[in-house]
Design an enzyme around this catalytic site. Structure first.
Site, PDB file in Angstrom:
ATOM      1  N   ASP A 473      35.975  50.697  10.500  1.00  0.00           N
ATOM      2  CA  ASP A 473      35.796  50.912  11.932  1.00  0.00           C
ATOM      3  C   ASP A 473      37.042  50.441  12.645  1.00  0.00           C
ATOM      4  O   ASP A 473      37.800  49.664  12.093  1.00  0.00           O
ATOM      5  CB  ASP A 473      34.664  49.995  12.420  1.00  0.00           C
ATOM      6  CG  ASP A 473      33.362  50.744  12.433  1.00  0.00           C
ATOM      7  OD1 ASP A 473      33.386  51.891  12.024  1.00  0.00           O
ATOM      8  OD2 ASP A 473      32.353  50.168  12.852  1.00  0.00           O
ATOM      9  N   ASP A 794      29.255  48.255  11.947  1.00  0.00           N
ATOM     10  CA  ASP A 794      28.558  47.211  12.707  1.00  0.00           C
ATOM     11  C   ASP A 794      27.325  47.751  13.398  1.00  0.00           C
ATOM     12  O   ASP A 794      26.395  47.021  13.667  1.00  0.00           O
ATOM     13  CB  ASP A 794      29.503  46.563  13.725  1.00  0.00           C
ATOM     14  CG  ASP A 794      30.204  47.601  14.581  1.00  0.00           C
ATOM     15  OD1 ASP A 794      29.841  48.794  14.460  1.00  0.00           O
ATOM     16  OD2 ASP A 794      31.105  47.254  15.348  1.00  0.00           O
ATOM     17  N   ASP A 798      25.548  53.015  11.499  1.00  0.00           N
ATOM     18  CA  ASP A 798      26.388  52.964  10.304  1.00  0.00           C
ATOM     19  C   ASP A 798      25.569  52.743   9.044  1.00  0.00           C
ATOM     20  O   ASP A 798      26.104  52.796   7.943  1.00  0.00           O
ATOM     21  CB  ASP A 798      27.412  51.818  10.427  1.00  0.00           C
ATOM     22  CG  ASP A 798      28.450  52.106  11.492  1.00  0.00           C
ATOM     23  OD1 ASP A 798      28.750  53.293  11.692  1.00  0.00           O
ATOM     24  OD2 ASP A 798      28.949  51.166  12.119  1.00  0.00           O
TER      25      ASP A 798
END
Length: 1278
Positions: A473, A794, A798
């Protein structure tokens, strides 16, 4: 039944509902009432609340709590609540006692064989044949020098039993400490989980275990609910209740429709507040746990389930327990010999998605089986040869007759041969392998905690060493996640720095302040810094905190606005989610009309704006041309500096007619844009260096983010993920999706294979894109080496990608509970550089195991050959059973400890990853194993056959039964052990390094084990006597033994000088199982491999289950089976499942054979091979910005070609750009194009000119003008 109710005296000192006519303690409601309330859903629950409490306010009142201020922090009150309503804690299963573990260790087959042999040997040694003096027998047992020696025949049997006991105790102790470590890890993970509750009017985070009934908890997106409760205020709340009901659809919760929130469910959208009504064993999850027997002491009581307290409950519990054991992921140690055979079989049937064996475990299991088979064959041959030799020698050559009175003596010989055979087997079977893996992993996991890696699944740490790709990310992992607004565009002015309040029209300023204060989650806030001069603390969503900080910088007070409009007064909230990429809140104005405030990704929200506030705060029309200018002049320059752009807008609605609030698309449209802000999230200072290390270590880092492509590209360049001159791809999720799907809209692996090797940045990506990419990379076979992918995440969304990845990293600080739940490792500091540490530890685990293998296999080869040939030539193994067991103990248990605890070094990051199908034993290691084996065999055979002459001592060969130990064989044993000790030092290096002492003192465990083993060896040789078959040696003999042992180190240098690449004859060993084998193994072992560590770690958190429904179903099934009617049906169903599995295998095999035939593209470096569309060749590089237009239908536009045409006609193309035929709906042939001329770095954005700023999908291509970007010149070079 009364005693049943009180069986959990620890939790409920009073039987619920016994005093005060159904009221408990001083509370106006009993546990029973709350339990029965929590079993209801929807309208039934609302009706029950109305009947019993009139409304939730009254319920709070009866629970003595305030909806606004929560409980007071009075410890006595909290303690009383725990007494009356129980604690929020589900008692774990009792750990195994040490004795149970000893019993388990005794189940080892080779040990059982040894025990039996030793007992027979013992029994026979006490048996004196009646005709003991008979001539015939005495010759056979000739050489039993004196009575004392013959009497001592029992010693060998006893010694074997003693050494077996040693091995068992060591194994049990290892298991026990391992289990203890897991318990520690488990409690650490449980302490990690905290939840926001309101106490005394302030929101505080408390550990989940401290929640009590009556607490007012704040629920937000991504939470895993830790207790049952009733919703008292909610905004657009959607819950995933699949863990309880099995239904995957999200359930909408609201005060007036369905206010019941259950523990163990996940919040997928929205926010709200709930009052806790049931905790621990009384919550829905606790009830199921208790049914499943996870709370052992709870087993027979069921506090809340009144109607079922009769005999059937017990039966059903047991059945449910067995069948659901796997689902319950109960606390279990790593050992799979858990819970007896029956439960094993039941577990196999239980429908748990099997966690595949980790790469290393697969390779090791295969290797251990191969070695074990070889050992078994060798030991069998040894026994057969010894017996044949004895029989032929005694009865044929010497022509004796078998006399009955001599039988025990003959049997004694046979038992001796049998023991020799078993010892060969014991030495051959590398039972230390699993131990080494466990020790190494457990040691690493412990140390990784210090490096901010909280490992949830043991094997993740080893898999990480093989990682070849990391999909990370952006926000929070690569960047600091401390957002600040640095630029703002408002009232037609672009401020490069934050303006002063007097530069902005007061009315607009007030509008903006309200829009930010109301339309940010009320859980996000800015708290003053702890210490003087520090930065203020940001609590909650960081983007929202940046906006709130902007309000403060403009000298406004957002808190005052919130006090004026509390959360309860918000009329309607459309919360942020990954599909909307925006958040909107509706409030009712004093005059009854409504106003909607909206904020979100600028290119998405600007499309929905029809007006904008002009310079004098007047509302004017916002035309497509204006939008276009804004994109070009404001948004792109911001994005090219790596800023995230957020648009803030509003819209007025009349009170009459009432708008249709459910029709979100109509509501959030025709907005008026107030401002666009640029938010900076600086790159973490240590990230560029960490990424460099990854790249040097052969790991590709890819950034997958929801941000704008220009922002993402700018950040990627700052981090070093992309650098000028590289051949890489940056694309948007929409574009990625278009390219990987065929005409039918199905994803094709071949298409993904054309994209992923060069893809470095995937922007504006949805969670499904992330999952698709990860799956595509893992399943890909285009490179020689299969990819091992790590993913960081997070958000709740996801979850799928984290689960699919080989290793999932969740963020410990910013991560939601759902993400942590799906992950393998939690980064407690959210920092990318911790991932690099995990890679280092993972590689270290792999190397430790290879070191151990190299050492162990050398010993195995030598010991087996010596025992085998010695037995065949001299009718007796030069190494006795007890000595072999000692060697086995040092080389298995101690060596695994010594070699598995080597600390990692930076040099581990200088080599490429091993990958999925690389062998465990490389050529270099094979060279070392065979080389050292040759040296040791030469020495031992020299000593065996001419040793007596060299040392001038009596020969120990051909000694009769029960003869005393000879110096000759003692020297052989001693030399053998000392050679192993020095070879253990050699084994520290497996890549052919010369300096084997490098860093030896950084590992105190290694030094102490080597010295300790040496000390024990001295004691055994000098004082071991008959039990160890040793006779004391003098100093000269000791020095010779040491000299020969140290020769190992010199010989190691000789071996290192031989170049490995010339030894073509050497084979590698320990490959991972081949794919088809894996299929077969999977089917054979079926559910056997459920990872017990994972099961243990997830006990308290996965909260089930298809729960009551499932148990009821099982009860029905059981009763049906009793009636036996549908037995055939069940069998038929099972066979159909198996046939489907078979079909899948056939299809897979067919598919893989198809792919084998496809030729690979001639050159991999021509990016255009898969870049350009057939009808799409770029002829110039004039920037042409797509016009954002309401005619753009968001995602559907990709599928409809007429849309492209319409846009093209509506906006004439500037004449510098020749007209191009409209793009056909799909490329007419596969995406291959005769290569365009390759210049310096013709990046994709020019090559396949379909990366544009907005998620608008217009036909007109463009290249984004980012003068600020260092990559600009390269990207436009086509």
């Amino acid at each position: 039944m009364g005693d049943l109710g009180n069986s959990t005296v620890e939790f409920h000192p009073k039987k619920p509902g016994m005093d005060r006519g159904g009221q408990e303690g001083d509370f106006g409601v009993s546990v029973d009432e709350l339990c029965s309330l929590m079993e209801l859903r929807g309208a039934e629950a609302l009706q029950k609340i109305q009947e019993n409490f009139t409304d939730t306010e009254t319920l709070c009142h009866r629970l003595k709590t305030s909806p606004a201020d929560g409980l007071s922090d009075n410890p006595a009150d909290l303690e009383k609540r725990r007494q009356v309503f129980g604690m929020n804690f589900i008692p774990p299963k009792k750990p195994k006692t040490f004795l149970q573990l000893v019993w388990e260790a005794l189940q080892d087959v080779t040990l059982i064989i040894l025990e039996i042999a030793a007992i027979i040997s013992l029994g026979l040694s006490f048996y004196q044949p009646p005709g003991g003096d008979s001539e015939a027998c005495s010759n056979v047992s000739a050489g039993a020098e004196d009575e004392g020696e013959a009497e001592a025949g029992w010693i060998e049997g006893a010694a074997i039993l003693l050494s077996v006991l040693c091995v068992v105790l060591v194994t049990a102790f290892n298991d026990w400490s391992k289990e203890k470590q897991f318990r520690g890890l488990q409690s650490r993970i449980e302490q990690e989980q905290r939840f926001a509750v309101v106490r005394n009017g302030t929101v505080i985070q408390i550990p989940v275990a401290e929640m009590v009934v009556g607490d007012v908890a704040q629920v937000k997106y991504g939470d895993l609910l830790p207790a049952d409760g009733v919703l008292i205020q909610g905004n657009d709340l959607k819950i995933d209740e699949s863990s309880l009901t099995g239904e995957s659809d999200h359930v909408r919760k609201s005060i007036d429709k369905d206010p019941m929130l259950l523990s163990g469910t996940h919040v997928m959208e929205g926010s709200g507040k709930m009052v806790v009504t049931a905790v621990g064993v009384n919550s829905q999850t606790g009830i199921i746990f208790t049914l499943l027997g996870a709370g052992e002491m709870e087993e027979e009581k069921k506090d809340c389930k009144k109607g079922k307290q009769d005999g059937t409950l017990e039966n059903n519990q047991n059945k449910a327990k067995k069948q659901d054991e796997a689902v319950a992921m109960e606390m279990q140690p790593l050992k799979s010999a858990e819970g007896g055979e029956v439960e094993e079989k039941e577990k196999k049937k239980a429908s748990v998605p099997k966690k595949e064996k980790s790469v290393l475990q697969g390779k090791l299991t295969k290797l251990a089986v191969q070695i074990g088979k070889a050992g078994l064959v060798m030991s069998a041959i040894t026994v057969i040869i010894l017996m044949l030799y004895f029989v032929i020698e005694t009865f044929v050559i010497q022509g004796r007759v078998w006399l009955t009175e001599c039988t025990p003596i003959y049997v004694q010989y046979f038992v001796k041969f049998f023991i020799i055979g078993v010892t060969v087997l014991v030495v051959a079977v590398p039972e230390g392998l699993p131990l080494a893996v466990t020790i190494s992993l457990a040691y690493s996991v412990k140390k990784m905690m210090k490096d901010n890696n909280l490992v949830r699944h043991l094997d993740a740490c080893e898999t990480m060493g093989n990682a070849t790709a990391i999909c990370s990310d952006k926000t929070g992992t690569l960047t600091t996640n401390r957002m600040t607004v640095v630029q703002i565009y408002i009232l037609d002015q672009h401020f490069r720095d934050i303006p002063t309040p007097d530069q902005i029209n007061p009315r607009t300023l007030e509008l903006m302040t309200t829009a930010i204060a109301v339309n940010c989650a009320y859980t996000s806030k800015i708290i003053a810094a702890d210490k003087e001069g520090g930065l203020p603390k940001q609590v909650g969503n960081k983007t929202e905190c940046a906006l709130l900080a902007l309000v403060q910088d403009l000298k406004q007070d957002y808190q005052a606005v919130r006090e004026q409009i509390p959360e309860e007064k918000l009329y309607k909230v459309y919360t942020f989610n990954s599909v909307r990429k925006s958040m909107s809140t509706v409030i009712q104005m004093p005059d009854g009309s409504f106003r909607l405030y909206s904020k979100g990704a600028s290119e998405i929200l600007l499309k929905k704006c029809s007006f904008i506030l002009g310079r004098d705060s007047e509302v004017r029309a916002f035309k497509p041309r204006d939008k276009d200018d804004m994109v070009k002049k404001v948004i792109e320059p911001m994005a090219c500096e790596g800023l995230r752009t957020i648009c803030i807008a509003y819209r007025e609605f009349p009170a009459d007619p009432m708008p249709d609030w459910e029709n979100e698309t109509d509501i959030v449209s025709n907005l008026t844009c107030i401002t666009v802000v640029g938010i900076e999230d600086p790159v973490r200072p240590e990230v560029p260096d960490a990424i460099k290390k990854c790249q040097r270590a052969g790991i590709t880092v890819r950034m997958v983010t929801g941000d704008n492509i220009n922002t993402a590209r700018a950040i990627a360049a700052k981090c070093g993920i992309i650098s000028p001159g590289d051949d890489f791809l940056c694309m948007e999720g929409k574009d990625f999706n278009r390219r990987i799907r065929n005409e039918k809209g199905e994803i094709e692996q071949e298409r993904i294979d054309k994209i992923w090797p060069k893809l470095r940045v995937l922007a504006r990506s949805s969670p499904t894109d992330k999952h698709t990419l990860v799956k595509g990379i893992i399943d890909s076979t285009v490179l020689e080496q299969r990819q091992v992918v790590a993913v960081t995440g997070d958000g709740t969304n996801d979850g799928p990608a984290l689960k699919k990845a080989d290793v999932g990293f969740a963020m410990g600080i910013a991560g939601t509970d759902v993400a942590k739940e799906a992950s393998d490792i939690i980064l407690t500091d959210d920092n990318f550089s911790s991932i690099v540490k995990a890679v280092m530890w993972g590689r270290n685990v792999y190397d430790s195991i290879s070191k151990f293998l190299q050492f162990q296999l050398t010993v195995n080869v030598v010991a087996v050959i010596v025992a085998f040939t010695g037995a065949c030539i001299t009718q007796d193994s030069p190494l006795k059973a007890v000595q072999m067991l000692w060697v086995n103990l040092i080389m298995d248990t101690f060596a695994s400890l010594a070699l598995a605890t080597e600390p990692p070094t930076e040099s581990l990051l200088l080599r490429k990853p091993y990958g999925r199908n690389n062998p465990l034993i490389s050529r270099t290691m094979m060279k070392n194993i065979l080389g050292h084996a040759v040296y040791q065999l030469i020495i031992i055979f020299t000593l065996l056959f001419v040793g007596e002459r060299i040392f001038d001592i009596d020969s120990g060969r051909n000694a009769p039964l029960h003869s005393p130990p000879s110096e000759h064989y003692t020297i052989i044993f001693n030399t053998f052990v000392l050679m192993q000790l020095f070879n253990e030092i050699n084994a520290r290096k497996i890549h052919g390094e010369r300096n084997v002492f490098d860093g030896i003192f950084s590992n105190p465990i290694f030094c102490s084990i080597v010295l300790g083993t040496f000390a024990i060896q001295v004691v055994i040789v000098q004082f071991g006597g008959k039990p160890f078959s040793c006779s004391p040696l003098n100093v000269e003999q000791w020095l010779w033994c040491l000299f020969v042992g140290m020769g190992e180190l010199v010989w190691g240098q000789v071996i290192a000088s031989v170049p490995t690449h010339q030894l073509k004859c050497l084979k590698e060993a320990g490959h991972g199982p081949a794919p088809d084998e894996m299929m077969d193994e999977d089917l054979a072992e079926d559910e056997d491999e459920i990872d017990y560590a994972e099961r243990e770690l997830r006990r308290g958190q996965i909260l089930w289950f298809r729960g009551l429904n499932r148990i009821q179903t099982q009860m029905e099934v059981v009763s049906t089976f009793k009636r036996s009617g549908s037995f055939q049906g069940a069998v038929r169903r099972r066979s159909s499942v198996l046939s489907q599995l078979h079909d899948i295998r056939v299809v897979k095999a067919f598919r893989s054979s198809l792919y084998d035939g496809i030729e690979r593209p001639e050159s991999r470096n021509s990016i255009h091979d898969f870049q350009a569309h057939p009808e799409f060749i770029i002829t110039d590089s004039v920037h042409n910005i797509p016009l954002i237009d309401e005619t753009d239908v968001d995602d559907e536009s990709e599928r409809s070609n007429h849309n492209h045409v319409r846009v093209a006609l509506r906006h004439p193309v500037p004449h510098s750009q020749p007209q191009r035929p409209p793009r056909s709906r799909y490329p007419s042939r596969p995406m291959r194009q005769q290569s365009l001329p390759v210049t310096l770095n013709c990046n994709n954005n020019a090559a396949e000119s379909h990366v544009y700023l907005g998620s608008s999908d217009n036909g007109a291509p463009h290249v984004s003008p980012c003068p600020a970007s260092p990559l600009h010149s390269l990207e436009t070079c086509l």
